[in-house]
Design a protein around this motif. Structure first.
Motif, short mmCIF file in Angstrom:
data_model
loop_
_atom_site.label_atom_id
_atom_site.label_comp_id
_atom_site.label_asym_id
_atom_site.label_seq_id
_atom_site.Cartn_x
_atom_site.Cartn_y
_atom_site.Cartn_z
N SER A 32 0.77 -1.36 0.14
CA SER A 32 0.21 0.00 0.15
C SER A 32 1.14 0.77 -0.02
CB SER A 32 -1.02 -0.19 1.49
OG SER A 32 -1.48 1.09 1.00
N GLU A 33 0.44 2.29 -0.35
CA GLU A 33 0.87 4.11 -0.08
C GLU A 33 0.16 4.22 0.54
OE1 GLU A 33 0.92 5.65 -3.81
OE2 GLU A 33 2.03 4.28 -5.49
N ALA A 34 -0.99 3.97 1.80
CA ALA A 34 -1.19 4.68 2.74
C ALA A 34 -1.21 4.13 3.72
CB ALA A 34 -3.17 4.22 2.57
N ASP A 35 -1.08 4.42 4.99
CA ASP A 35 -1.25 3.82 6.36
C ASP A 35 -1.97 3.20 6.54
OD1 ASP A 35 0.77 6.36 6.53
OD2 ASP A 35 -0.63 7.41 7.80
N ILE A 36 -1.31 1.93 6.85
CA ILE A 36 -2.63 1.18 7.51
C ILE A 36 -2.33 0.76 9.38
CG2 ILE A 36 -2.35 -1.48 7.51
CD1 ILE A 36 -0.52 -1.14 5.00
N ARG A 37 -3.50 0.43 9.77
CA ARG A 37 -3.77 0.67 10.79
C ARG A 37 -4.27 -1.07 11.35
NH1 ARG A 37 -4.16 3.23 15.42
NH2 ARG A 37 -4.97 2.27 17.50
N ILE A 38 -3.53 -1.71 12.35
CA ILE A 38 -3.93 -2.85 12.67
C ILE A 38 -4.61 -3.39 13.97
CG2 ILE A 38 -3.08 -5.39 12.74
CD1 ILE A 38 -0.43 -4.31 11.04
N GLU A 39 -6.10 -3.94 14.42
CA GLU A 39 -6.41 -4.50 15.37
C GLU A 39 -6.79 -5.32 15.51
OE1 GLU A 39 -6.70 -2.41 18.33
OE2 GLU A 39 -5.88 0.03 16.85
N GLY A 40 -6.82 -5.51 14.47
CA GLY A 40 -7.12 -7.49 14.37
C GLY A 40 -5.62 -9.12 14.52
N GLU A 41 -5.76 -9.51 13.57
CA GLU A 41 -4.43 -10.55 13.54
C GLU A 41 -3.80 -10.27 12.04
OE1 GLU A 41 -3.03 -14.51 14.45
OE2 GLU A 41 -4.64 -13.91 15.13
N VAL A 42 -2.76 -10.29 11.85
CA VAL A 42 -1.87 -10.15 10.17
C VAL A 42 -0.93 -11.60 10.14
CG1 VAL A 42 -0.98 -9.35 8.84
CG2 VAL A 42 -2.56 -7.80 9.68
N ILE A 43 -0.42 -11.87 9.23
CA ILE A 43 0.41 -12.73 9.07
C ILE A 43 1.02 -13.20 7.47
CG2 ILE A 43 1.06 -15.05 9.32
CD1 ILE A 43 -1.12 -16.33 11.32
N GLY A 44 1.58 -12.63 7.26
CA GLY A 44 1.85 -12.06 6.26
C GLY A 44 2.98 -10.53 5.97
N ASP A 45 3.49 -10.16 4.30
CA ASP A 45 4.10 -9.23 4.82
C ASP A 45 3.51 -7.87 4.45
OD1 ASP A 45 6.47 -10.88 5.64
OD2 ASP A 45 6.93 -11.13 2.69
N LEU A 46 3.60 -6.88 4.92
CA LEU A 46 3.27 -5.46 4.55
C LEU A 46 4.31 -4.82 4.85
CD1 LEU A 46 1.17 -5.33 7.87
CD2 LEU A 46 0.33 -6.18 5.52
N ARG A 47 3.82 -4.54 3.43
CA ARG A 47 4.83 -2.89 2.58
C ARG A 47 4.08 -2.02 2.51
NH1 ARG A 47 9.00 -5.80 1.90
NH2 ARG A 47 9.16 -7.91 1.26
N THR A 48 4.42 -0.79 3.20
CA THR A 48 3.75 0.57 2.66
C THR A 48 4.59 1.34 2.61
OG1 THR A 48 1.84 2.23 3.75
CG2 THR A 48 3.47 1.19 5.14
N SER A 49 4.24 3.19 1.93
CA SER A 49 5.32 3.54 2.10
C SER A 49 4.44 5.31 2.91
CB SER A 49 5.41 5.13 0.78
OG SER A 49 4.39 5.06 0.43
N GLY A 50 3.75 4.73 4.05
CA GLY A 50 3.11 5.22 5.07
C GLY A 50 3.88 4.86 5.86
N GLU A 51 2.45 4.92 7.61
CA GLU A 51 2.89 4.44 8.87
C GLU A 51 1.82 2.82 9.02
OE1 GLU A 51 2.75 6.09 13.10
OE2 GLU A 51 1.43 7.03 11.75
N VAL A 52 2.58 2.30 9.28
CA VAL A 52 2.01 1.52 9.88
C VAL A 52 1.38 1.46 11.78
CG1 VAL A 52 1.61 -1.37 10.54
CG2 VAL A 52 2.38 -0.46 8.37
#
Length: 130
Positions: A32-52
């Motif tokens: 993604s190019e946008a920010d990512i907010r995680i309140e659940g569960e993620v299994i895998g790779d995250l890539r963003t030019s924004g904030e996580v």
């Protein structure tokens, strides 16, 4: 309008934030190019030019590559940031951090290693549970 609010507004118009909500399990890769907010569960790779941001109830098992990363929940894996990695008082990181700046708040847990790029050389600092 204050400069901070104006800059934030301009950044927000560049893309929509992505929310992985509580009760959601995301398996796989996300780019993604946008920010990512995680309140659940993620299994895998995250890539963003924004904030996580990993919220207090968020759980991530993966590799994150982003501009900045804030961990208030649990993270297991590798965090690569161009800016700041912050582990808040409620945050827990088991793994590796590669970033120019690492902030660990009182009460946070960090077990792993950090690697900070220096203009002259790379330095590796081992870290333990704080």
């Amino acid at each position: 309008m204050a400069m901070l609010n104006k800059a934030k507004l301009q950044r927000r118009t560049a893309g929509t934030d992505t929310l992985i909500g509580e009760g959601t399990l995301w398996e796989g890769s996300c780019s993604s190019e946008a920010d990512i907010r995680i309140e659940g569960e993620v299994i895998g790779d995250l890539r963003t030019s924004g904030e996580v941001v990993i919220g207090e109830k968020g759980v991530v098992r993966s590799e994150i590559t982003a501009k900045d990363v804030t961990i208030a929940g649990r993270m297991e894996g590798t965090v690569k940031a161009d800016g700041i990695v912050r582990i808040t008082a409620t945050g827990r990181l088991i793994g590796t951090v590669q970033a120019p700046s690492l902030i660990i708040e009182k009460g946070a847990v960090f077990q792993g290693t950090s690697q900070m790029a220096d203009s002259q050389e790379d330095r590796i600092f081992p870290c333990a549970v704080v």
